[in-house]
Design an enzyme around this catalytic site. Structure first.
Site, short mmCIF file in Angstrom:
data_model
loop_
_atom_site.label_atom_id
_atom_site.label_comp_id
_atom_site.label_asym_id
_atom_site.label_seq_id
_atom_site.Cartn_x
_atom_site.Cartn_y
_atom_site.Cartn_z
N LYS A 21 0.85 -1.20 0.00
CA LYS A 21 0.00 0.00 0.00
C LYS A 21 0.87 1.23 0.00
O LYS A 21 2.03 1.22 0.42
CB LYS A 21 -0.94 0.01 1.22
CG LYS A 21 -0.25 0.12 2.59
CD LYS A 21 0.09 1.53 3.03
CE LYS A 21 0.88 1.54 4.33
NZ LYS A 21 1.52 2.84 4.62
N ASP A 40 -2.37 -1.48 10.33
CA ASP A 40 -2.56 -1.49 8.87
C ASP A 40 -3.22 -2.76 8.36
O ASP A 40 -3.60 -2.82 7.18
CB ASP A 40 -1.22 -1.31 8.15
CG ASP A 40 -0.71 0.12 8.16
OD1 ASP A 40 -1.53 1.04 8.41
OD2 ASP A 40 0.49 0.32 7.95
#
Length: 288
Positions: free
Chosen positions: A10, A136
């Site tokens: 990401k 995350d």
């Protein structure tokens, strides 16, 4: 019984640190999106009641420090699974890079074992489990593009940005997210405009996305690691449309709309940075 699943990296299109919470974490507001640089997770069910982790890179831990191991252990304990699993991780995402490689491995393990062990858990339930492993992991369960709030575990999927190239460049250093947050002085942070970034994505305005790129942790990491600042400057000089550090760093990414510029930027950065990747945004939450 085997299951293979991709674990994509990401990047943060925006990262705003709002304040420090009573639990010691920081309240954040982030727009994250996945790119097509991915680890591969191969899961094989075994009869013996244990978790075995093997990693293609020798310096990545293969014990309880590994987030994929923690994901498997969490599912085994929570749902009383008596069988074991062998997890093989083929690493492509750099480690300690601000790209959520370990978190994505954990999310992929949760999703893969949900199928392998026929647990029938929803994406929301898997994301809640992921929050117990790391901030995350919840986002990585969803993939795609999302607004993340709280300490990063409250996920609201949003539209995908318009397609573009992403150049990733990581200097030969690792950065500890915890160490960076410890040095954050919230009173000195320059805040971004998360709503403007969401609006730019919804309107598919590449120029406005580049204009509103923001990372409230940059000032800490750039002061500690001048090489990160150098990569930012070089990437802009070579012609990237928008440049930002991802997460707590040290990886810097550049958004590039014209393919003709990609090779020039890539080759220019390869001259002084060993980990350089030219990838695409993943335009949907489907990353299996």
């Amino acid at each position: 019984m085997k299951q293979s699943i991709k674990a994509p990296a990401k990047i943060n299109l925006s990262l705003d640190v709002l304040h420090k919470r009573q639990d010691g974490f920081h309240e954040v507001e982030m727009i994250m999106t996945t790119v097509d640089l991915a680890d591969r997770i191969d899961l094989t069910e075994i009869e013996e009641d244990k978790i075995i982790v093997d990693v293609s890179e020798g310096f990545v831990p293969n014990d309880q420090r590994n987030l994929a191991y923690q994901a498997a252990l969490l599912l085994k304990k929570r749902y009383h699974i008596k069988k074991g699993v062998s997890i093989y991780i083929t690493k492509r995402i750099p480690v300690s890079a601000g790209l959520a490689g370990g978190s994505s491995d954990a999310a992929a393990t949760l999703k893969g074992l949900n199928q392998l062990w026929k647990l029938g858990l929803s994406t929301e339930e898997l994301a809640d489990l992921g929050a117990e492993i790391g901030s995350d992991v919840s986002f990585c369960v969803y993939g795609g593009t999302a607004l993340a709030t709280g300490r990063g575990e409250i996920i609201q999927p949003i539209a995908s940005p318009p397609p573009c190239w992403v150049i990733l460049a990581k200097p030969p250093i690792g950065v500890s997210t915890a160490d960076i947050y410890k040095q954050v002085d919230v009173s000195k942070i320059e805040h971004g405009n998360t709503k403007a970034m969401i609006r730019a994505i919804e309107e598919q305005s590449f120029q406005d996305i580049c204009r509103h790129l923001h990372n409230g942790l940059e000032f800490v990491t750039l002061d500690l690691y001048p090489e990160v600042r150098k990569i930012k400057e070089q990437m802009s000089r070579f012609g990237a449309d928008g440049v930002l550090m991802s997460g707590s760093g040290p990886t810097v990414f550049g958004l590039v709309q014209k393919e003709s510029r990609v090779h020039r930027i890539y080759n220019g950065l390869r001259g002084f940075c060993s980990h350089v990747y030219a990838v695409r945004l993943i335009s949907s939450s489907s990353n299996t």
